[in-house]
Scaffold this active site. Structure first.
Site, mmCIF file in Angstrom:
data_model
loop_
_atom_site.group_PDB
_atom_site.id
_atom_site.type_symbol
_atom_site.label_atom_id
_atom_site.label_comp_id
_atom_site.label_asym_id
_atom_site.label_seq_id
_atom_site.Cartn_x
_atom_site.Cartn_y
_atom_site.Cartn_z
ATOM 1 N N ASP A 46 0.963 -1.171 0.079
ATOM 2 C CA ASP A 46 0.018 -0.099 0.039
ATOM 3 C C ASP A 46 0.935 1.237 -0.001
ATOM 4 O OD1 ASP A 46 -2.056 2.045 0.749
ATOM 5 O OD2 ASP A 46 -3.270 0.293 1.196
ATOM 6 N N TYR A 182 -16.440 5.081 -12.840
ATOM 7 C CA TYR A 182 -15.944 3.857 -11.642
ATOM 8 C C TYR A 182 -16.489 2.685 -11.878
ATOM 9 C CZ TYR A 182 -15.664 1.487 -7.051
ATOM 10 O OH TYR A 182 -15.750 0.491 -5.812
ATOM 11 N N TRP A 212 -19.989 -2.711 2.386
ATOM 12 C CA TRP A 212 -19.436 -3.228 3.649
ATOM 13 C C TRP A 212 -19.261 -1.999 4.502
ATOM 14 C CZ3 TRP A 212 -15.145 -7.018 1.994
ATOM 15 C CH2 TRP A 212 -15.759 -8.249 1.026
ATOM 16 N N LYS A 248 -26.602 15.195 6.122
ATOM 17 C CA LYS A 248 -27.174 15.848 4.644
ATOM 18 C C LYS A 248 -27.655 14.792 3.787
ATOM 19 C CE LYS A 248 -24.212 19.736 4.795
ATOM 20 N NZ LYS A 248 -22.757 20.069 4.500
HETATM 21 N N1 LIG Z 1 -16.081 -0.760 1.076
HETATM 22 C C1 LIG Z 1 -17.133 -1.244 0.319
HETATM 23 O O1 LIG Z 1 -18.331 -1.144 0.600
HETATM 24 C C2 LIG Z 1 -16.638 -1.576 -1.147
HETATM 25 C C3 LIG Z 1 -17.853 -1.656 -2.038
HETATM 26 C C4 LIG Z 1 -17.606 -1.887 -3.213
HETATM 27 C C5 LIG Z 1 -16.402 -1.980 -3.824
HETATM 28 N N2 LIG Z 1 -15.337 -1.975 -2.808
HETATM 29 C C6 LIG Z 1 -13.817 -2.294 -3.448
HETATM 30 O O2 LIG Z 1 -13.117 -2.975 -2.682
HETATM 31 C C7 LIG Z 1 -11.792 -2.631 -2.516
HETATM 32 C C8 LIG Z 1 -11.208 -1.812 -1.101
HETATM 33 O O3 LIG Z 1 -12.085 -0.963 -0.574
HETATM 34 P P1 LIG Z 1 -11.945 -0.039 0.561
HETATM 35 O O4 LIG Z 1 -13.216 0.010 1.223
HETATM 36 O O5 LIG Z 1 -11.123 -1.082 1.546
HETATM 37 O O6 LIG Z 1 -11.208 1.231 0.294
HETATM 38 P P2 LIG Z 1 -10.056 1.977 0.816
HETATM 39 O O7 LIG Z 1 -9.806 3.192 0.196
HETATM 40 O O8 LIG Z 1 -9.922 1.810 2.326
HETATM 41 O O9 LIG Z 1 -8.728 1.034 0.419
HETATM 42 C C9 LIG Z 1 -8.158 1.139 -0.722
HETATM 43 C C10 LIG Z 1 -6.527 1.056 -0.428
HETATM 44 O O10 LIG Z 1 -5.714 0.918 -1.673
HETATM 45 C C11 LIG Z 1 -4.649 1.666 -1.638
HETATM 46 N N3 LIG Z 1 -4.083 2.103 -3.157
HETATM 47 C C12 LIG Z 1 -4.954 3.039 -4.084
HETATM 48 N N4 LIG Z 1 -4.170 2.976 -4.905
HETATM 49 C C13 LIG Z 1 -3.075 2.469 -4.620
HETATM 50 C C14 LIG Z 1 -1.862 2.274 -5.305
HETATM 51 N N5 LIG Z 1 -1.762 2.947 -6.617
HETATM 52 N N6 LIG Z 1 -0.704 1.871 -5.060
HETATM 53 C C15 LIG Z 1 -0.776 1.105 -3.858
HETATM 54 N N7 LIG Z 1 -2.090 1.279 -3.033
HETATM 55 C C16 LIG Z 1 -3.114 2.141 -3.555
HETATM 56 C C17 LIG Z 1 -5.229 2.939 -0.676
HETATM 57 O O11 LIG Z 1 -4.223 3.395 -0.155
HETATM 58 C C18 LIG Z 1 -6.094 2.300 0.110
HETATM 59 O O12 LIG Z 1 -5.299 1.920 1.297
HETATM 60 C C19 LIG Z 1 -11.714 -1.305 -3.713
HETATM 61 O O13 LIG Z 1 -11.159 -2.003 -4.911
HETATM 62 C C20 LIG Z 1 -13.054 -1.174 -3.639
HETATM 63 O O14 LIG Z 1 -13.713 -0.535 -4.960
HETATM 64 C C21 LIG Z 1 -15.374 -1.753 -1.666
HETATM 65 O O1 LIG Z 2 -23.669 12.762 3.394
HETATM 66 C C1 LIG Z 2 -24.081 11.969 2.557
HETATM 67 C C2 LIG Z 2 -23.342 11.021 1.856
HETATM 68 C C3 LIG Z 2 -24.000 10.072 1.209
HETATM 69 N N1 LIG Z 2 -25.278 10.183 0.829
HETATM 70 C C4 LIG Z 2 -25.899 9.414 -0.198
HETATM 71 O O2 LIG Z 2 -25.853 7.953 0.603
HETATM 72 C C5 LIG Z 2 -25.877 6.936 -0.557
HETATM 73 C C6 LIG Z 2 -24.503 6.008 -0.189
HETATM 74 O O3 LIG Z 2 -23.448 6.680 -0.401
HETATM 75 P P1 LIG Z 2 -21.778 6.111 -0.178
HETATM 76 O O4 LIG Z 2 -20.960 7.181 -0.270
HETATM 77 O O5 LIG Z 2 -21.958 4.988 0.767
HETATM 78 O O6 LIG Z 2 -21.559 5.399 -1.641
HETATM 79 P P2 LIG Z 2 -22.465 4.502 -2.793
HETATM 80 O O7 LIG Z 2 -23.265 3.489 -2.022
HETATM 81 O O8 LIG Z 2 -23.198 5.231 -3.793
HETATM 82 O O9 LIG Z 2 -21.345 3.747 -3.660
HETATM 83 C C7 LIG Z 2 -20.441 2.921 -2.936
HETATM 84 O O10 LIG Z 2 -20.945 1.676 -3.207
HETATM 85 C C8 LIG Z 2 -19.984 0.696 -3.382
HETATM 86 C C9 LIG Z 2 -18.541 1.041 -3.580
HETATM 87 O O11 LIG Z 2 -17.941 0.544 -4.707
HETATM 88 C C10 LIG Z 2 -17.979 2.155 -3.374
HETATM 89 O O12 LIG Z 2 -17.411 2.082 -1.973
HETATM 90 C C11 LIG Z 2 -19.098 3.632 -3.675
HETATM 91 O O13 LIG Z 2 -19.119 3.605 -4.982
HETATM 92 C C12 LIG Z 2 -25.836 7.660 -1.871
HETATM 93 O O14 LIG Z 2 -27.237 7.628 -2.273
HETATM 94 C C13 LIG Z 2 -25.572 8.994 -1.516
HETATM 95 O O15 LIG Z 2 -26.010 9.943 -2.318
HETATM 96 C C14 LIG Z 2 -25.970 11.083 1.590
HETATM 97 O O16 LIG Z 2 -27.341 11.107 1.225
HETATM 98 N N2 LIG Z 2 -25.426 12.116 2.449
#
Ligand SMILES: NC(=O)c1ccc[n+]([C@@H]2O[C@H](COP(=O)([O-])OP(=O)(O)OC[C@H]3O[C@@H](n4cnc5c(N)ncnc54)[C@H](O)[C@@H]3O)[C@@H](O)[C@H]2O)c1
Ligand SMILES: O=c1ccn([C@@H]2O[C@H](COP(=O)(O)OP(=O)(O)O[C@H]3OC[C@@H](O)[C@H](O)[C@H]3O)[C@@H](O)[C@H]2O)c(=O)[nH]1
EC number: 4.1.1.35
Length: 386
Positions: A46, A182, A212, A248
């Site tokens: 990372d 995205y 998640w 919001k």
């Molecule tokens: N959290 C969710 O609900 C959720 C939902 C859908 C998809 N995902 C996917 O799961 C993955 C992880 O998500 P997360 O929630 O842990 O996000 P996050 O932003 O907390 O973690 C991503 C990590 O990748 C690292 N990173 C990004 N670009 C990099 C690079 N060029 N080189 C090295 N490290 C790099 C960042 O520093 C960060 O620590 C992502 O691919 C995201 O699209 C997450």
């Molecule tokens: O302050 C806020 C923030 C967000 N929202 C709304 O809350 C919903 C959820 O927003 P999030 O920021 O969690 O993002 P989304 O669920 O739209 O997308 C996420 O889904 C899956 C992953 O791939 C990414 O981590 C992200 O794209 C959206 O409808 C957004 O418009 C608010 O109403 N108020």
């Protein structure tokens, strides 16, 4: 740990995992699980390691010889291929994945989610290494039901909204709605990985996480992230609650989401890691279809839970409506509803989520309060003094 067997009764052999993006939200929980409950080794890659520092130091930790941190930006570092070659399995989590970036930094978003992931796929394919790639539920985009008339009874029919890995289409808005940069980049890397599997025999698993959430997700603006930064909804609402300001609701908070506790989701990932024969070649939805709410309902529940865990009464106007243009800027668009179909993950891995939305918010907001309340108080009193 000794004698642990997989779902088919075979002993699980210790492996080495190259985990890219290990310092993020999901990566930190996965590293914790692997260190505490398995014999596997992790090469953690990372650009930053704040969220896994507690696993790296001190050197006396029981798992110290099983985790190594490599500060590498995968965009431009020749050490990446060597690490993938050293490992049995690569897990790629690295991505720009906050919606506030999709329409304001579309180029960075597309490069991060497609171009930067290409060498990882290529090195795995060329070196015969297994890959678990993190995609997203956003690849489904909008539901078919979203295009039916508002009063159509078909909108209540699951055929028009439940999202199935092997049957649902990917429905994005027009190009000028840059929100979909995205989802589109993630979709193309999924297609590329799938094609590498079909044409070159790459052993892959694709994970589609459905919102998640849990401790260490994103950042609190002005405390451990930029003051003007906009994280995902859990951190936005936590920040509002900590500062005693209204939450919001973007465009009225009508969009629907299913939220899953990070610890339930990590159980599913561990099953994929330890059951390659059942996970290879599959795309898995990982979510909790029982935890569906509108964003407005999420705001109301978080307000109630936060009051309980902090002992503070809620403010007089707990929510306000804002337009998406004002909140995210030009080019924002939204997924209307996200219910994961669980048939494939159930059949292959026998996995089910356990934690209710109330319970997961209670443990997460307890963490947010404990971690940030004091720092916010100090930051706010400094601002008032100035
Ligand atoms: N959290 C969710 O609900 C959720 C939902 C859908 C998809 N995902 C996917 O799961 C993955 C992880 O998500 P997360 O929630 O842990 O996000 P996050 O932003 O907390 O973690 C991503 C990590 O990748 C690292 N990173 C990004 N670009 C990099 C690079 N060029 N080189 C090295 N490290 C790099 C960042 O520093 C960060 O620590 C992502 O691919 C995201 O699209 C997450
Ligand atoms: O302050 C806020 C923030 C967000 N929202 C709304 O809350 C919903 C959820 O927003 P999030 O920021 O969690 O993002 P989304 O669920 O739209 O997308 C996420 O889904 C899956 C992953 O791939 C990414 O981590 C992200 O794209 C959206 O409808 C957004 O418009 C608010 O109403 N108020």
């Amino acid at each position: 740990m000794a004698g642990k067997v997989d779902l088919d009764g075979n002993p699980i052999k210790p492996i080495t995992i190259c985990m890219i993006g290990a310092g993020g939200f999901i990566g930190s929980h996965l590293c914790e699980k692997l260190m505490a409950e398995t014999p596997h080794k992790v090469l953690a890659v990372d650009v930053c390691n704040d969220k896994i520092k507690h696993l790296l130091e001190p050197a006396s930790l029981a798992w110290a010889d099983r985790i190594q941190f490599h500060r590498i930006n995968i965009k431009n570092d020749s050490r990446l291929e060597g690490l993938i070659k050293m490992a049995d399995l690569t897990i790629n989590l690295a991505a720009i994945c906050t919606p506030a970036d999709y329409n304001t930094r579309p180029l960075d978003t597309i490069y991060s989610n497609f171009i930067d992931a290409l060498p990882v796929v290529k090195y795995c394919s060329e070196n015969g290494k297994r890959l678990i790639h993190f995609s997203t539920c956003e690849v489904y985009g909008k539901t078919i039901g979203a295009f039916l008339p508002k009063n159509s009874p078909l909108r209540q029919d699951p055929t028009y909204y439940v999202l199935m890995e092997d049957a649902s289409p990917c429905i994005f808005g027009p190009i000028e709605k840059q929100r979909w940069s995205y989802a589109c980049a993630k979709q193309l890397i999924e297609r590329l990985i799938y094609a590498e599997g079909a044409e070159n025999g790459l052993e892959f698993t694709i994970v589609r996480p459905f919102n998640w959430i849990g401790p260490r997700m994103d950042f609190i603006p002005g405390i451990d992230g930029p003051s003007e930064g906009v994280p995902r909804v859990l951190a936005c609402f936590s920040n509002n609650l900590l500062r005693r300001e209204p939450l919001k609701l973007v465009d009225g908070g009508e969009s629907q989401r299913t939220f899953i506790y990070i610890k339930d989701a990590i159980e599913a990932v561990l099953l994929m890691i330890e059951n390659p024969a059942r996970a290879n070649g599959h795309i898995f939805n990982v979510g909790n279809p029982n935890n569906e709410v509108t964003v407005r309902q999420l705001a109301e529940m978080m307000t109630q839970v936060y009051s309980k865990v902090s002992g503070e009464s809620s403010i007089e106007t707990p929510t306000i409506d804002v337009s998406s243009k004002e909140f995210y800027g030009e080019g924002y668009d939204d997924s209307d509803k996200r219910i994961p179909d669980m048939t494939i993950i159930n059949k292959q891995l026998g996995w089910n989520p356990k934690t209710s939305l109330w319970d997961l918010l209670e443990s997460t907001l307890t963490y947010q309060h404990r971690t940030y309340a004091e720092a916010i108080k100090q930051a706010m009193s400094k601002t008032t003094a100035n």
